[in-house]
Design a protein around this motif. Structure first.
Motif, short mmCIF file in Angstrom:
data_model
loop_
_atom_site.label_atom_id
_atom_site.label_comp_id
_atom_site.label_asym_id
_atom_site.label_seq_id
_atom_site.Cartn_x
_atom_site.Cartn_y
_atom_site.Cartn_z
N TYR A 143 0.82 -1.21 0.00
CA TYR A 143 0.00 0.00 0.00
C TYR A 143 0.86 1.27 0.00
O TYR A 143 0.40 2.32 -0.43
CB TYR A 143 -0.94 0.00 1.20
CG TYR A 143 -1.80 -1.24 1.29
CD1 TYR A 143 -2.64 -1.60 0.24
CD2 TYR A 143 -1.76 -2.06 2.40
CE1 TYR A 143 -3.42 -2.75 0.31
CE2 TYR A 143 -2.54 -3.21 2.49
CZ TYR A 143 -3.36 -3.55 1.43
OH TYR A 143 -4.13 -4.69 1.50
N LEU A 144 2.08 1.16 0.50
CA LEU A 144 3.02 2.28 0.44
C LEU A 144 3.79 2.26 -0.87
O LEU A 144 4.08 3.31 -1.45
CB LEU A 144 4.00 2.20 1.62
CG LEU A 144 3.40 2.26 3.03
CD1 LEU A 144 4.50 2.08 4.07
CD2 LEU A 144 2.67 3.57 3.25
N ASP A 145 4.14 1.06 -1.34
CA ASP A 145 4.93 0.94 -2.57
C ASP A 145 4.21 1.53 -3.78
O ASP A 145 4.84 2.03 -4.72
CB ASP A 145 5.25 -0.53 -2.85
CG ASP A 145 6.23 -1.12 -1.84
OD1 ASP A 145 6.88 -0.33 -1.12
OD2 ASP A 145 6.34 -2.36 -1.77
N GLU A 146 2.88 1.50 -3.75
CA GLU A 146 2.12 2.03 -4.88
C GLU A 146 2.41 3.51 -5.10
O GLU A 146 2.43 4.00 -6.23
CB GLU A 146 0.62 1.82 -4.64
CG GLU A 146 0.19 0.37 -4.68
CD GLU A 146 -1.24 0.17 -4.18
OE1 GLU A 146 -1.87 1.19 -3.80
OE2 GLU A 146 -1.72 -0.98 -4.17
N VAL A 147 2.63 4.24 -4.02
CA VAL A 147 2.87 5.69 -4.11
C VAL A 147 4.35 6.02 -3.98
O VAL A 147 4.84 6.99 -4.56
CB VAL A 147 2.06 6.42 -3.02
CG1 VAL A 147 2.27 7.94 -3.10
CG2 VAL A 147 0.58 6.09 -3.13
N PHE A 148 5.08 5.19 -3.24
CA PHE A 148 6.51 5.44 -2.99
C PHE A 148 7.32 4.20 -3.40
O PHE A 148 7.76 3.44 -2.55
CB PHE A 148 6.75 5.75 -1.52
CG PHE A 148 6.01 6.95 -1.01
CD1 PHE A 148 6.52 8.23 -1.21
CD2 PHE A 148 4.80 6.81 -0.34
CE1 PHE A 148 5.83 9.34 -0.74
CE2 PHE A 148 4.11 7.91 0.13
CZ PHE A 148 4.62 9.19 -0.08
N PRO A 149 7.53 4.00 -4.70
CA PRO A 149 8.27 2.81 -5.14
C PRO A 149 9.76 2.88 -4.86
O PRO A 149 10.42 1.84 -4.72
CB PRO A 149 7.99 2.77 -6.64
CG PRO A 149 7.70 4.19 -7.01
CD PRO A 149 7.00 4.79 -5.83
N ASP A 150 10.30 4.10 -4.74
CA ASP A 150 11.76 4.25 -4.62
C ASP A 150 12.21 5.04 -3.40
O ASP A 150 13.40 5.06 -3.09
CB ASP A 150 12.32 4.94 -5.87
CG ASP A 150 11.97 4.19 -7.14
OD1 ASP A 150 12.19 2.96 -7.16
OD2 ASP A 150 11.46 4.82 -8.08
N GLN A 151 11.29 5.70 -2.71
CA GLN A 151 11.65 6.53 -1.55
C GLN A 151 11.29 5.80 -0.27
O GLN A 151 10.18 5.30 -0.12
CB GLN A 151 10.91 7.87 -1.61
CG GLN A 151 11.32 8.86 -0.52
CD GLN A 151 10.66 10.21 -0.70
OE1 GLN A 151 9.69 10.35 -1.44
NE2 GLN A 151 11.19 11.23 -0.04
N PRO A 152 12.22 5.71 0.69
CA PRO A 152 11.93 4.98 1.93
C PRO A 152 10.90 5.70 2.80
O PRO A 152 10.99 6.91 3.02
CB PRO A 152 13.29 4.90 2.64
CG PRO A 152 14.08 6.03 2.08
CD PRO A 152 13.61 6.22 0.67
N VAL A 153 9.92 4.94 3.28
CA VAL A 153 8.84 5.48 4.10
C VAL A 153 8.68 4.62 5.34
O VAL A 153 8.67 3.38 5.25
CB VAL A 153 7.51 5.52 3.33
CG1 VAL A 153 6.37 6.00 4.23
CG2 VAL A 153 7.61 6.40 2.10
#
Length: 537
Positions: A143-153
């Motif tokens: 659910y995070l990867d969909e919006v942030f594929p390359d930035q660590p969250v």
């Protein structure tokens, strides 16, 4: 010869009259006026007539308290100043009602609205998520990867006892996404194929807590100043910082040197686990051994923090309970060498604050303290943080072992989450009061806009007073002030309005001594005689 002109001479004292002053001094419980010296000390405490006459004779500036309630400044026994400050000015505050569909977009939107962006370099920190918003209660990195594929969250959850990471954050922190091994006290959430969902509980967070870039020292100072200013609004003039690390101590030292530290802080340096301090034990333990050098006028460093177990909250349930034989479930224990740690630092006169959420962890901590006391009978007072999971057999041990019962987080004393815990969260104030143990109160403040204790105390005042709101009010006021000072060995300096003590006090819009906590508002907060919060300006 020209006269000496100075702001430090006695004629620069200030008189305060026409107040309803609850002094917390057993020999003189009430007064209506007092005088504060230029050094910020109470020099006179008494009646309007006596103080007014002295003020006129000495030509003192006089402040009319207009009949308002006055009491000593509040001691909050459990705060996270640095975490709260950073959370409020640097983190993406996404709301607790996020879902699988909204968590990513909200983080993206709110991270752009932070007052200070890029505090963690290119990483994004957000708070707080709830598992209830995800399908079947399972949070997943997708659910995070969909919006942030390359930035660590990294998103905080579980009252700070869990974090949800996206794939990039897991990689940068060094997790083996496919085959990460469990460690003591960890909770790794896994997909059906055994790979990590991205949700980490308790000691599973150690790697990311250490790997995530720390803000620069200037920003640490900024966050602390912001947090302290909010604490002042809640009437707090002294506190116990429950997750102290190297950066925090550096920041406090600089603020002290710059005369910008307007709070007495008992800094509990973290012994373990590492996620609490976002720092490796390789530097935390030497920091403890050198704690004395970080002590200053407003910072006490003879204090240590251990989180022994987790929380009785879904979906974690990482608290340590007792088995059918009365033995703690040691699979839930984070710091296995607690007995050795307490014995070592007890000999050095340092006070432990031990987080205990279950009856098993509480018993284990008390056993460790008792073992230390047998070897060192005159050792320091230690404390159990939270006291929400205490077995009936343990209550009398607090007084016997000279252990402070630190009651926190106040917001959960009476709360729907507490009611739904089926007895796992139980703050039994009457039973603890009956033992005669020293009791303190803590907000366990972590990034909420308001750390005030008044609302939560309104919910328990009659219970504490055994049906009497007035009696409960007096008891709670003492817990908030003098008993807090006693817990950090400052009762001779603060905690009551008495001649010779430091002038830390608050002006409130109603009488807390009779239990009027509901809706109470701090009008002014004074630290060492100076007004640091004024709601009327």
């Amino acid at each position: 010869m020209a006269p000496v002109i100075s702001s430090t001479t006695p004629n620069n004292s200030t008189a305060y009259i026409n107040g309803r002053v609850f002094t917390i001094d057993s020999e003189q419980p009430w007064a209506s006026a007092f005088i504060i010296s230029p050094e910020g000390l109470f020099t006179h405490v008494g009646s309007d007539a006596a103080i007014s006459a002295f003020a006129r004779q000495s030509h003192l500036v006089t402040v009319d308290l207009k009949g308002r309630f006055v009491m000593p400044g509040i001691h909050d026994a459990h705060m996270h100043l640095l975490y709260s400050g950073l959370g409020l000015i640097s983190d993406a505050n996404i709301g607790y009602d996020t879902t699988d569909a909204t968590i990513g977009p909200r983080i993206k939107e709110q991270s752009c609205r932070c007052e200070y962006v890029h505090a963690y370099q290119d990483w994004i920190m957000a708070n707080m998520y709830s598992n209830e918003g995800f399908p079947n209660g399972i949070a997943d990195r997708k659910y995070l990867d969909e919006v942030f594929p390359d930035q660590p969250v990294v998103v905080l959850g579980g009252a700070g006892h869990s974090r949800l990471l996206n794939t990039e954050a897991l990689k940068r922190a060094g997790y083996d996404i496919e085959n990460e091994k469990d460690i003591q006290g960890s909770k790794f959430y896994r997909r059906e194929d055994g790979s990590l969902t991205g949700e980490l509980g308790e000691t599973a967070m150690n790697k990311v807590a250490i790997a995530m870039p720390a803000p620069c020292l200037a920003h640490i100072k900024r966050a602390l100043k912001h947090a302290i200013s909010i604490a002042h609004r809640a009437g707090v003039t002294s506190c116990q910082e429950a997750s102290s690390n190297t950066l925090l101590l550096h920041a406090l030292r600089e603020l002290e040197t710059e005369n910008q530290l307007h709070m007495d802080i008992a800094a509990h340096i973290v012994y373990g686990p590492e996620f609490v301090a976002s720092e490796s034990k390789a530097t935390l333990h030497p920091l403890l051994d050198a704690a004395e050098k970080w002590k200053s006028k407003h910072v006490q460093t003879g204090f240590i923090k251990i989180i022994l177990d987790g929380v009785p909250l879904p979906p974690l349930f990482t608290h340590c309970e007792l088995d059918e034989h009365g033995a703690p479930d040691k699979t839930k224990i984070f710091v296995e060498d607690i007995a050795d740690a307490i014995a070592k630092y007890d000999r050095k006169g340092m006070t432990f604050k031990v987080h205990c959420a279950g009856q098993g962890s509480t018993r284990m901590a008390l056993d460790a303290i008792e073992a230390a006391r047998q070897k060192n009978p005159n050792g320091p007072r230690h404390e159990i943080a939270h006291c929400s999971g205490v077995h009936d057999d343990e209550y009398t041990r607090f007084k016997k072992l000279n252990v402070t019962a630190e009651m926190s987080p106040a917001m959960f004393f009476v709360h729907p989450v507490t009611s739904a815990s089926h007895g796992l969260m139980d703050w039994n104030f009457p039973k603890m009061l009956d033992t005669g143990a020293l009791m303190t109160l803590g907000s366990d403040w972590g990034a909420t806009p308001d750390p005030s204790l008044f609302g939560p105390l309104a919910n328990i005042v009659e219970s504490v007073g055994r049906g009497s709101k007035e009696k409960g009010g007096e008891i709670l006021c003492r817990m908030l002030t003098l008993q807090g000072a006693e817990a950090v060995r400052k009762e001779k300096e603060v905690g009551s309005i008495q001649v010779g003590k430091i002038a830390n006090f608050i002006v409130v819009d109603r009488d807390l001594s009779v239990g009027e906590f509901e809706g109470a508002k701090v009008l002014r907060t004074y630290f060492e005689g100076e007004c640091v919060w004024n709601a009327e300006v």
